[in-house]
Scaffold this motif. Structure first.
Motif, PDB file in Angstrom:
ATOM      1  N   UNK A 128       0.836  -1.203   0.000  1.00  0.00           N
ATOM      2  CA  UNK A 128       0.000   0.000   0.000  1.00  0.00           C
ATOM      3  C   UNK A 128       0.872   1.254   0.000  1.00  0.00           C
ATOM      4  N   UNK A 129       1.931   1.244   0.815  1.00  0.00           N
ATOM      5  CA  UNK A 129       2.863   2.384   0.836  1.00  0.00           C
ATOM      6  C   UNK A 129       3.527   2.548  -0.522  1.00  0.00           C
ATOM      7  N   UNK A 130       3.878   1.438  -1.158  1.00  0.00           N
ATOM      8  CA  UNK A 130       4.503   1.503  -2.482  1.00  0.00           C
ATOM      9  C   UNK A 130       3.546   2.088  -3.512  1.00  0.00           C
ATOM     10  N   UNK A 131       2.285   1.690  -3.461  1.00  0.00           N
ATOM     11  CA  UNK A 131       1.294   2.220  -4.401  1.00  0.00           C
ATOM     12  C   UNK A 131       1.172   3.728  -4.259  1.00  0.00           C
ATOM     13  N   UNK A 132       1.154   4.214  -3.023  1.00  0.00           N
ATOM     14  CA  UNK A 132       1.027   5.652  -2.800  1.00  0.00           C
ATOM     15  C   UNK A 132       2.306   6.379  -3.188  1.00  0.00           C
ATOM     16  N   UNK A 133       3.465   5.850  -2.762  1.00  0.00           N
ATOM     17  CA  UNK A 133       4.733   6.527  -3.022  1.00  0.00           C
ATOM     18  C   UNK A 133       5.100   6.506  -4.499  1.00  0.00           C
ATOM     19  N   UNK A 134       4.784   5.423  -5.194  1.00  0.00           N
ATOM     20  CA  UNK A 134       5.125   5.293  -6.610  1.00  0.00           C
ATOM     21  C   UNK A 134       4.067   5.881  -7.529  1.00  0.00           C
ATOM     22  N   UNK A 135       3.018   6.423  -6.964  1.00  0.00           N
ATOM     23  CA  UNK A 135       1.932   7.059  -7.725  1.00  0.00           C
ATOM     24  C   UNK A 135       1.318   6.087  -8.739  1.00  0.00           C
ATOM     25  N   UNK A 136       1.012   4.883  -8.245  1.00  0.00           N
ATOM     26  CA  UNK A 136       0.327   3.894  -9.079  1.00  0.00           C
ATOM     27  C   UNK A 136      -1.144   4.293  -9.214  1.00  0.00           C
ATOM     28  N   UNK A 137      -1.694   4.349 -10.410  1.00  0.00           N
ATOM     29  CA  UNK A 137      -3.103   4.716 -10.586  1.00  0.00           C
ATOM     30  C   UNK A 137      -4.025   3.767  -9.813  1.00  0.00           C
ATOM     31  N   UNK A 138      -4.913   4.336  -9.003  1.00  0.00           N
ATOM     32  CA  UNK A 138      -5.739   3.531  -8.114  1.00  0.00           C
ATOM     33  C   UNK A 138      -6.842   2.801  -8.882  1.00  0.00           C
ATOM     34  N   UNK A 139      -7.510   3.505  -9.800  1.00  0.00           N
ATOM     35  CA  UNK A 139      -8.656   2.902 -10.494  1.00  0.00           C
ATOM     36  C   UNK A 139      -8.245   1.666 -11.304  1.00  0.00           C
ATOM     37  N   UNK A 140      -7.188   1.730 -12.131  1.00  0.00           N
ATOM     38  CA  UNK A 140      -6.773   0.495 -12.824  1.00  0.00           C
ATOM     39  C   UNK A 140      -6.353  -0.613 -11.868  1.00  0.00           C
ATOM     40  N   UNK A 141      -5.733  -0.239 -10.738  1.00  0.00           N
ATOM     41  CA  UNK A 141      -5.332  -1.246  -9.761  1.00  0.00           C
ATOM     42  C   UNK A 141      -6.549  -1.963  -9.182  1.00  0.00           C
ATOM     43  N   UNK A 142      -7.578  -1.196  -8.837  1.00  0.00           N
ATOM     44  CA  UNK A 142      -8.799  -1.803  -8.300  1.00  0.00           C
ATOM     45  C   UNK A 142      -9.503  -2.642  -9.354  1.00  0.00           C
ATOM     46  N   UNK A 143      -9.449  -2.190 -10.603  1.00  0.00           N
ATOM     47  CA  UNK A 143     -10.094  -2.955 -11.671  1.00  0.00           C
ATOM     48  C   UNK A 143      -9.405  -4.307 -11.865  1.00  0.00           C
ATOM     49  N   UNK A 144      -8.089  -4.309 -11.784  1.00  0.00           N
ATOM     50  CA  UNK A 144      -7.365  -5.567 -11.944  1.00  0.00           C
ATOM     51  C   UNK A 144      -7.451  -6.441 -10.697  1.00  0.00           C
ATOM     52  N   UNK A 145      -7.891  -5.867  -9.583  1.00  0.00           N
ATOM     53  CA  UNK A 145      -8.010  -6.638  -8.345  1.00  0.00           C
ATOM     54  C   UNK A 145      -9.339  -7.359  -8.227  1.00  0.00           C
ATOM     55  N   UNK A 146     -10.230  -7.187  -9.195  1.00  0.00           N
ATOM     56  CA  UNK A 146     -11.544  -7.830  -9.131  1.00  0.00           C
ATOM     57  C   UNK A 146     -11.434  -9.353  -9.021  1.00  0.00           C
ATOM     58  N   UNK A 147     -10.556 -10.027  -9.796  1.00  0.00           N
ATOM     59  CA  UNK A 147     -10.445 -11.491  -9.619  1.00  0.00           C
ATOM     60  C   UNK A 147     -10.054 -11.898  -8.208  1.00  0.00           C
ATOM     61  N   UNK A 148      -9.308 -11.045  -7.508  1.00  0.00           N
ATOM     62  CA  UNK A 148      -8.924 -11.379  -6.138  1.00  0.00           C
ATOM     63  C   UNK A 148     -10.142 -11.411  -5.219  1.00  0.00           C
ATOM     64  N   UNK A 149     -11.153 -10.593  -5.523  1.00  0.00           N
ATOM     65  CA  UNK A 149     -12.378 -10.593  -4.720  1.00  0.00           C
ATOM     66  C   UNK A 149     -13.162 -11.884  -4.887  1.00  0.00           C
ATOM     67  N   UNK A 150     -12.872 -12.623  -5.934  1.00  0.00           N
ATOM     68  CA  UNK A 150     -13.519 -13.924  -6.147  1.00  0.00           C
ATOM     69  C   UNK A 150     -12.695 -15.049  -5.519  1.00  0.00           C
ATOM     70  N   UNK A 151     -11.376 -14.981  -5.696  1.00  0.00           N
ATOM     71  CA  UNK A 151     -10.507 -16.053  -5.203  1.00  0.00           C
ATOM     72  C   UNK A 151     -10.402 -16.028  -3.682  1.00  0.00           C
ATOM     73  N   UNK A 152     -10.269 -14.837  -3.093  1.00  0.00           N
ATOM     74  CA  UNK A 152     -10.057 -14.732  -1.652  1.00  0.00           C
ATOM     75  C   UNK A 152     -11.203 -15.325  -0.832  1.00  0.00           C
ATOM     76  N   UNK A 153     -12.479 -15.014  -1.111  1.00  0.00           N
ATOM     77  CA  UNK A 153     -13.546 -15.623  -0.311  1.00  0.00           C
ATOM     78  C   UNK A 153     -13.617 -17.141  -0.446  1.00  0.00           C
ATOM     79  N   UNK A 154     -13.301 -17.663  -1.634  1.00  0.00           N
ATOM     80  CA  UNK A 154     -13.330 -19.115  -1.813  1.00  0.00           C
ATOM     81  C   UNK A 154     -12.278 -19.784  -0.924  1.00  0.00           C
ATOM     82  N   UNK A 155     -11.057 -19.255  -0.957  1.00  0.00           N
ATOM     83  CA  UNK A 155     -10.004 -19.816  -0.108  1.00  0.00           C
ATOM     84  C   UNK A 155     -10.294 -19.638   1.367  1.00  0.00           C
ATOM     85  N   UNK A 156     -10.849 -18.471   1.735  1.00  0.00           N
ATOM     86  CA  UNK A 156     -11.156 -18.222   3.146  1.00  0.00           C
ATOM     87  C   UNK A 156     -12.263 -19.141   3.641  1.00  0.00           C
ATOM     88  N   UNK A 157     -13.254 -19.389   2.806  1.00  0.00           N
ATOM     89  CA  UNK A 157     -14.362 -20.259   3.220  1.00  0.00           C
ATOM     90  C   UNK A 157     -13.889 -21.687   3.466  1.00  0.00           C
TER      91      UNK A 157
END
Length: 250
Positions: free
Chosen positions: A42-71
């Motif tokens: 998170x610190x790297x994303x802020x310090x390196x000025x990584x665009x937030x919207x594309x990062x969140x868009x590419x993180x959508x698959x993680x929202x599917x994988x993470x609950x399956x593994x957690x369950x």
């Protein structure tokens, strides 16, 4: 998704940082080490000025994988502490819930490290770095990069096949059969394109002959600093997990 800071890193450094950040997530299975790595990202994303919207868009698959593994971890993980729910082999306890939270954090830590570091790697710069810094065979590197660039054509070929079948009246029935038929046709296209590409590269001198490089690839001070910080984060993650007694080391 471009970051002016991360693009200054040598691609080999980005790969090394990814491997270093992977180590604490492999040798421990707790939530604290994953939290340390995730906080550093998170610190790297802020310090390196990584665009937030594309990062969140590419993180959508993680929202599917993470609950399956957690369950699965919450239901079938190691039992400990108070038992909240039980049904046959499925047991939800305090410890299994902690492990489920650790799985979620690990999925996002691994996913974000791959997304953030991978977004700054250009295929051409990666080829230069692999050949000049790691001294890998140029023929292998150039062939791999050329093949990777062809992957993006698969989507276009698939869409063209779908439009052609629909124009012939074959696109609205038998979805399973259509999928296998289109997959075989796509495989044929890939083999033919690979043969043409290999012939073209051989004709243009991309074979086994000694070659020069138009763009030099070297490691600089920023690469040493970035790798040192990543190594520090990895060490802190393991030390924190062991020090606070949350780590289960393999």
């Amino acid at each position: 998704m471009r970051s002016p800071v991360l693009e200054k890193l040598n691609p080999v450094t980005s790969l090394a940082i990814g491997l270093v950040l992977l180590l604490p997530l492999v040798v421990t299975i707790d939530w604290l080490s994953a939290t340390v790595v995730l906080a550093a990202l998170v610190v790297t994303v802020v310090a390196a000025r990584v665009p937030i919207v594309p990062l969140l868009r590419r993180s959508v698959p993680l929202l599917v994988v993470a609950p399956i593994g957690a369950t699965s971890m919450a239901l079938y993980g190691q039992v400990g502490g108070h038992v909240w729910w039980r049904l046959g082999p499925a047991v939800v306890s305090d410890q299994s819930l902690v492990l489920a939270a650790a799985v979620v954090l690990r999925v996002f830590a691994l996913g974000w490290s791959a997304i953030v570091l991978g977004s700054a790697m250009d295929a051409t710069r990666l080829a230069d770095a692999l050949s000049q810094v790691l001294r890998l065979p140029p023929r292998f590197v150039l062939g791999t990069v050329a093949g990777a660039r062809m992957v993006g054509l698969f989507t276009e070929d698939w869409q063209a096949l779908a439009h052609a079948r629909r124009a012939r009246g074959l696109g609205d029935a038998g979805r399973l059969r259509r999928w296998f038929t289109m997959s075989f046709a796509l495989l044929v296209f890939a083999v033919r394109r690979g043969s043409v590409l290999a012939t073209a590269m051989e004709a243009r001198g991309f074979g086994g002959a000694p070659r020069t490089w138009a763009r030099p690839s070297r490691l600089g001070r920023i690469d040493a600093i970035a790798f040192g910080l990543a190594l520090l984060v990895a060490i802190l993650a393991v030390v924190a997990a062991v020090g606070f007694g949350t780590a289960w080391v393999y």
